[in-house]
Design a protein around this motif. Structure first.
Motif, PDB file in Angstrom:
ATOM      1  N   GLN A  87      -6.062  46.705  58.704  1.00 49.95           N
ATOM      2  CA  GLN A  87      -6.938  45.662  59.265  1.00 49.95           C
ATOM      3  C   GLN A  87      -8.014  46.234  60.175  1.00 49.95           C
ATOM      4  OE1 GLN A  87      -5.461  42.297  61.381  1.00 49.95           O
ATOM      5  NE2 GLN A  87      -3.969  43.622  62.377  1.00 49.95           N
ATOM      6  N   ILE A  88      -7.671  47.193  61.017  1.00 47.51           N
ATOM      7  CA  ILE A  88      -8.708  47.762  61.894  1.00 47.51           C
ATOM      8  C   ILE A  88      -9.716  48.534  61.050  1.00 47.51           C
ATOM      9  CG2 ILE A  88      -9.191  49.360  63.798  1.00 47.51           C
ATOM     10  CD1 ILE A  88      -6.477  48.598  64.978  1.00 47.51           C
ATOM     11  N   GLU A 104      -5.338  57.450  53.719  1.00 45.63           N
ATOM     12  CA  GLU A 104      -4.283  56.439  53.629  1.00 45.63           C
ATOM     13  C   GLU A 104      -3.000  57.122  53.166  1.00 45.63           C
ATOM     14  OE1 GLU A 104      -2.931  53.647  54.122  1.00 45.63           O
ATOM     15  OE2 GLU A 104      -4.539  52.551  55.098  1.00 45.63           O
ATOM     16  N   ARG A 158       1.973  52.118  62.388  1.00 46.54           N
ATOM     17  CA  ARG A 158       2.527  50.765  62.275  1.00 46.54           C
ATOM     18  C   ARG A 158       2.116  49.930  63.479  1.00 46.54           C
ATOM     19  NH1 ARG A 158       8.890  49.629  62.494  1.00 46.54           N
ATOM     20  NH2 ARG A 158       8.508  47.493  63.116  1.00 46.54           N
ATOM     21  N   VAL A 195      -6.077  55.505  68.200  1.00 47.13           N
ATOM     22  CA  VAL A 195      -5.993  54.046  68.326  1.00 47.13           C
ATOM     23  C   VAL A 195      -4.559  53.586  68.066  1.00 47.13           C
ATOM     24  CG1 VAL A 195      -6.808  51.855  67.340  1.00 47.13           C
ATOM     25  CG2 VAL A 195      -8.414  53.738  67.664  1.00 47.13           C
ATOM     26  N   ASN A 242      -0.738  52.881  68.035  1.00 51.28           N
ATOM     27  CA  ASN A 242       0.120  52.743  69.230  1.00 51.28           C
ATOM     28  C   ASN A 242       1.446  53.472  69.130  1.00 51.28           C
ATOM     29  OD1 ASN A 242      -1.259  51.161  71.154  1.00 51.28           O
ATOM     30  ND2 ASN A 242      -1.123  49.398  69.785  1.00 51.28           N
ATOM     31  N   HIS A 286      -2.074  52.298  77.851  1.00 51.45           N
ATOM     32  CA  HIS A 286      -2.427  51.097  77.080  1.00 51.45           C
ATOM     33  C   HIS A 286      -1.127  50.333  76.825  1.00 51.45           C
ATOM     34  CE1 HIS A 286      -4.210  48.403  74.223  1.00 51.45           C
ATOM     35  NE2 HIS A 286      -3.427  48.830  73.242  1.00 51.45           N
TER      36      HIS A 286
HETATM   37  P1  NAD Z   1      -2.350  47.810  59.641  1.00 53.41           P
HETATM   38  O1  NAD Z   1      -0.900  47.817  59.341  1.00 53.41           O
HETATM   39  O2  NAD Z   1      -3.199  46.684  59.182  1.00 53.41           O
HETATM   40  O3  NAD Z   1      -3.010  49.144  59.079  1.00 53.41           O
HETATM   41  C1  NAD Z   1      -2.468  50.395  59.308  1.00 53.41           C
HETATM   42  C2  NAD Z   1      -2.805  51.238  58.105  1.00 53.41           C
HETATM   43  O4  NAD Z   1      -2.411  52.565  58.413  1.00 53.41           O
HETATM   44  C3  NAD Z   1      -2.061  50.817  56.827  1.00 53.41           C
HETATM   45  O5  NAD Z   1      -3.000  50.617  55.787  1.00 53.41           O
HETATM   46  C4  NAD Z   1      -1.123  51.979  56.559  1.00 53.41           C
HETATM   47  O6  NAD Z   1      -0.916  52.217  55.181  1.00 53.41           O
HETATM   48  C5  NAD Z   1      -1.868  53.124  57.243  1.00 53.41           C
HETATM   49  N1  NAD Z   1      -1.041  54.256  57.616  1.00 53.41           N
HETATM   50  C6  NAD Z   1       0.234  54.251  58.073  1.00 53.41           C
HETATM   51  N2  NAD Z   1       0.659  55.506  58.272  1.00 53.41           N
HETATM   52  C7  NAD Z   1      -0.353  56.315  57.962  1.00 53.41           C
HETATM   53  C8  NAD Z   1      -0.529  57.711  57.944  1.00 53.41           C
HETATM   54  N3  NAD Z   1       0.466  58.534  58.288  1.00 53.41           N
HETATM   55  N4  NAD Z   1      -1.723  58.213  57.559  1.00 53.41           N
HETATM   56  C9  NAD Z   1      -2.718  57.398  57.183  1.00 53.41           C
HETATM   57  N5  NAD Z   1      -2.618  56.065  57.163  1.00 53.41           N
HETATM   58  C10 NAD Z   1      -1.451  55.536  57.553  1.00 53.41           C
HETATM   59  O7  NAD Z   1      -2.454  48.043  61.216  1.00 53.41           O
HETATM   60  P2  NAD Z   1      -3.747  47.820  62.152  1.00 53.41           P
HETATM   61  O8  NAD Z   1      -3.741  46.423  62.618  1.00 53.41           O
HETATM   62  O9  NAD Z   1      -4.950  48.389  61.492  1.00 53.41           O
HETATM   63  O10 NAD Z   1      -3.311  48.704  63.417  1.00 53.41           O
HETATM   64  C11 NAD Z   1      -3.230  50.105  63.352  1.00 53.41           C
HETATM   65  C12 NAD Z   1      -2.660  50.660  64.658  1.00 53.41           C
HETATM   66  O11 NAD Z   1      -3.570  50.412  65.721  1.00 53.41           O
HETATM   67  C13 NAD Z   1      -1.335  50.023  65.088  1.00 53.41           C
HETATM   68  O12 NAD Z   1      -0.482  51.039  65.598  1.00 53.41           O
HETATM   69  C14 NAD Z   1      -1.759  49.076  66.199  1.00 53.41           C
HETATM   70  O13 NAD Z   1      -0.700  48.802  67.094  1.00 53.41           O
HETATM   71  C15 NAD Z   1      -2.852  49.895  66.847  1.00 53.41           C
HETATM   72  N6  NAD Z   1      -3.774  49.180  67.732  1.00 53.41           N
HETATM   73  C16 NAD Z   1      -4.174  49.818  68.861  1.00 53.41           C
HETATM   74  C17 NAD Z   1      -5.066  49.218  69.733  1.00 53.41           C
HETATM   75  C18 NAD Z   1      -5.510  49.913  71.002  1.00 53.41           C
HETATM   76  O14 NAD Z   1      -6.181  49.269  71.826  1.00 53.41           O
HETATM   77  N7  NAD Z   1      -5.188  51.179  71.234  1.00 53.41           N
HETATM   78  C19 NAD Z   1      -5.560  47.945  69.435  1.00 53.41           C
HETATM   79  C20 NAD Z   1      -5.140  47.315  68.258  1.00 53.41           C
HETATM   80  C21 NAD Z   1      -4.241  47.946  67.397  1.00 53.41           C
END
Ligand code: NAD
Ligand code: LMR
Length: 328
Positions: free
Chosen positions: A16-17, A43, A93, A132, A134, A190
């Motif tokens: 999603q991000i 990915e 995740r 980014v 977590n 964070h």
């Molecule tokens: P999401 O599940 O929609 O997308 C994560 C993607 O990462 C998935 O497509 C997955 O297949 C991929 N992925 C997983 N392991 C991987 C790896 N080893 N190598 C490459 N790709 C991999 O999640 P999201 O909503 O995009 O969030 C991603 C992360 O960002 C989460 O850990 C979330 O908690 C974190 N986040 C951090 C902040 C911040 O302020 N620091 C803000 C929002 C979300």
């Protein structure tokens, strides 16, 4: 003469991000409207994720961005990070309702060991890394420790979303414009222990603390609202923040690369001992940025309440670090 393209690696590119981030990088919002980019997208090897990535790439192509000089799809960090100048480590995740970000350590920590090692092996020696995924501070620490041949200062964690959230709450409280707020920062992790600090903040040159003049609001409303905003979004949307997270990642990298024009921004960066934070801990600090470097704002007075807040968020980070020692 047009600039040579730079390489930008993004992990979790089909998540999603990723979906809210890639199009903005490709349109020049992160590195400037005159800077061509080559996207190196990572990915997991899973067929569904790789197919989703193919779809995102088709959409990027269909935007016909003039600055997009190349797009690569990868399933291995050793190829995805080859010669990369910027690495946005998003893939991990996300948490669900009822979880804290630290609960993700077991699931996500190994990703950042492997990716830190890959960056160490193949990335540009000046690569700028933003974590980014977590828990972002500790994952950045893991990646940094796994990349001993790269400068530790080039590993950063995202506290900018917290900074932006704090600015937005302060603008609403004071009836001012968010863009007029200066000298705000968020110290520490964070996580809900973060300390959003407006003691030095101004709006149109006036002190925000004086304008608000309400320590009860600070403690009982402002700090919990900012600290638990991520959970509030998960409760409302059923999914964690994505567009605002992508926006903060753009802000973080843009300011690091192009400069903050003397303004304070918040970055999670490895401490050199500033404000008594032990060296190496990746901690949210006020920084200014210029010429591709950040500089921690030093010499700020830390009163008793602030010290208590900083100690609490530091203790949490030290606990997280202890929990990942075996990986390093
Ligand atoms: P999401 O599940 O929609 O997308 C994560 C993607 O990462 C998935 O497509 C997955 O297949 C991929 N992925 C997983 N392991 C991987 C790896 N080893 N190598 C490459 N790709 C991999 O999640 P999201 O909503 O995009 O969030 C991603 C992360 O960002 C989460 O850990 C979330 O908690 C974190 N986040 C951090 C902040 C911040 O302020 N620091 C803000 C929002 C979300
Ligand atoms: C956020 O702050 O929105 C993200 O870290 C996602 C989360 O788990 O809260």
């Amino acid at each position: 003469m047009s600039k040579a393209p730079v390489r930008v690696a993004v992990t979790g590119a089909a998540g999603q991000i990723g979906y809210a981030l890639l199009f903005r990088i490709a349109s020049g919002e992160m590195l400037g409207k005159d800077q061509p980019v080559i996207l190196q997208l990572l990915e997991i090897p899973d067929e569904k994720a790789q197919n989703a990535l193919k779809g995102v790439i088709m959409e990027l192509e269909d935007c016909a961005f003039p600055l997009l000089a190349g797009i690569e799809a990868h399933a291995d960090p050793m190829t995805a990070f080859k010669d990369t100048d910027y690495a946005l480590l998003v893939g991990a995740r996300p948490r669900g309702p009822g979880m804290e970000r630290a609960d993700l350590l077991a699931a996500n920590a190994q990703i950042f060991t492997a990716q830190g090692k890959a960056l160490n092996a193949v990335a540009s020696r000046n690569v700028k890394v933003l974590v980014v995924g977590n828990p972002a501070n500790t994952n950045a620490y893991i990646a940094m420790k796994s990349a001993p041949d790269l400068p530790a200062k080039n590993f950063t964690a995202m506290l900018r979303l917290d900074h932006n959230r704090a600015a937005s709450q302060l603008a609403a409280k004071t009836g001012t414009k968010v863009g007029d707020i200066r000298k705000l920062t968020v110290w520490g992790n964070h996580s809900p222990t973060m300390y959003a600090d407006y003691r030095f903040a101004t709006v149109n040159g006036e002190s925000i603390k004086d304008k608000i003049n309400d320590q009860v609001w600070n403690k009982d409303v402002f700090l919990p609202t900012v600290g638990k905003r991520g959970a509030a979004i998960i409760a409302a949307r059923g999914l964690s923040s994505a567009a605002s997270a992508a926006n903060a990642a753009i802000d973080h990298m843009r300011d690091w690369a192009l400069g903050s024009g003397g303004e304070w921004v918040t970055m999670g960066v490895p401490s050199n001992g500033e404000y008594g934070i032990p060296a190496g801990i990746v901690f949210g600090f006020p920084v200014t940025t210029a010429n591709g470097e950040y500089k921690i704002v030093e010499g700020l007075e830390i009163d008793a309440f602030s010290q208590e807040c900083i100690d609490k968020t530091l203790a949490e980070l030290q606990g997280e670090q202890d929990g990942v020692k075996h990986l390093l």
